[in-house]
Motif scaffolding. Structure first.
Motif, mmCIF file in Angstrom:
data_model
loop_
_atom_site.group_PDB
_atom_site.id
_atom_site.type_symbol
_atom_site.label_atom_id
_atom_site.label_comp_id
_atom_site.label_asym_id
_atom_site.label_seq_id
_atom_site.Cartn_x
_atom_site.Cartn_y
_atom_site.Cartn_z
ATOM 1 N N TRP A 9 0.845 -1.205 0.000
ATOM 2 C CA TRP A 9 0.000 0.000 0.000
ATOM 3 C C TRP A 9 0.879 1.254 0.000
ATOM 4 O O TRP A 9 0.650 2.185 -0.776
ATOM 5 C CB TRP A 9 -0.921 -0.013 1.224
ATOM 6 N N HIS A 62 2.573 1.925 -3.324
ATOM 7 C CA HIS A 62 1.629 2.579 -4.253
ATOM 8 C C HIS A 62 1.526 4.069 -3.937
ATOM 9 O O HIS A 62 1.606 4.902 -4.849
ATOM 10 C CB HIS A 62 0.232 1.950 -4.146
ATOM 11 N N LYS A 63 1.325 4.392 -2.660
ATOM 12 C CA LYS A 63 1.144 5.797 -2.257
ATOM 13 C C LYS A 63 2.364 6.644 -2.595
ATOM 14 O O LYS A 63 2.229 7.830 -2.915
ATOM 15 C CB LYS A 63 0.848 5.903 -0.756
ATOM 16 N N THR A 109 4.470 6.031 -5.034
ATOM 17 C CA THR A 109 4.864 5.733 -6.413
ATOM 18 C C THR A 109 6.303 5.214 -6.471
ATOM 19 O O THR A 109 7.143 5.698 -7.235
ATOM 20 C CB THR A 109 4.658 6.941 -7.371
ATOM 21 N N THR A 163 -0.938 -5.948 -4.534
ATOM 22 C CA THR A 163 0.079 -5.796 -5.577
ATOM 23 C C THR A 163 -0.462 -6.044 -6.980
ATOM 24 O O THR A 163 0.282 -5.961 -7.957
ATOM 25 C CB THR A 163 1.268 -6.746 -5.319
ATOM 26 N N ALA A 203 0.484 -3.787 -9.894
ATOM 27 C CA ALA A 203 1.468 -2.894 -9.266
ATOM 28 C C ALA A 203 2.364 -2.263 -10.332
ATOM 29 O O ALA A 203 2.878 -2.958 -11.208
ATOM 30 C CB ALA A 203 2.326 -3.675 -8.274
#
Length: 182
Positions: free
Chosen positions: A126, A129-130, A132, A167, A170
């Motif tokens: 997570w 993702h946040k 990048t 993921t 991802a």
């Protein structure tokens, strides 16, 4: 940006300090975030929940506190590292190695389900993702068969049950290592 999740069991296996030293020497000029597993602190939450039968949301919050305790341990082992609690704080540090001590309110606001299917593995995904991130690395104390898929690793409980969901699609590379081969 690189996100490295250090499994909580590394403290029990005797490889935690070695991993922290390797991260510092390899990535000192790279924006790197270390995500701590909950280790024995999280295991105590499991034991307490089984005994007292409290709800998963309470257990989830306690497990995040376990990650925070491990973050303090990491900082205690290497005082040159810094701790950040929120995603925005991480982004303000630039090219440093940071330990993420997750903020309970920020994770609650992200609607992350309170479940033992979601551990620091999925929280690291997570966070990747946040932020990048370009890469997510998980370092484990168990042997890793690189021929196995993520779903097979989840079936073997090497990663948590929700990791594949976190993921899926991802945009970052995912690598999983044993601490001795990292």
């Amino acid at each position: 940006m690189l996100v490295i999740k250090l499994g909580g069991s590394l403290a029990e296996s005797g490889t935690l300090l070695q991993c922290l030293d390797k991260i510092e020497s390899r990535y000192q000029n790279t924006a790197t975030v270390i995500v701590p597993g909950g280790g024995s602190f999280a295991e105590q939450v499991r034991v307490a929940q089984k005994h007292w039968q409290f709800d998963d949301k309470t257990a989830h919050h306690m497990a995040i506190l376990a990650m925070q305790q491990m973050a303090l341990l990491f900082k205690g082992l290497n005082g040159r590292l810094v701790i950040a609690h929120k995603v925005a704080d991480i982004q303000n540090f630039g090219q440093r190695i940071i330990i993420w001590s997750p903020d309970i309110v920020e994770l609650d606001n992200a609607d992350i389900k309170a479940s033992w299917d979601i551990t620091s593995d999925s929280l690291a995904a997570w966070l990747a993702h946040k932020l990048t991130a370009k890469e997510l690395v998980l370092i484990k104390s168990v042997a890793i068969d690189t021929a196995l898929s993520l779903s097979e690793l989840a079936e073997l409980t090497i990663v948590d049950n929700a990791f594949c969901l976190f993921t899926q699609h991802a945009p970052f590379k995912i690598n999983i290592f044993n601490a001795h081969t990292f």
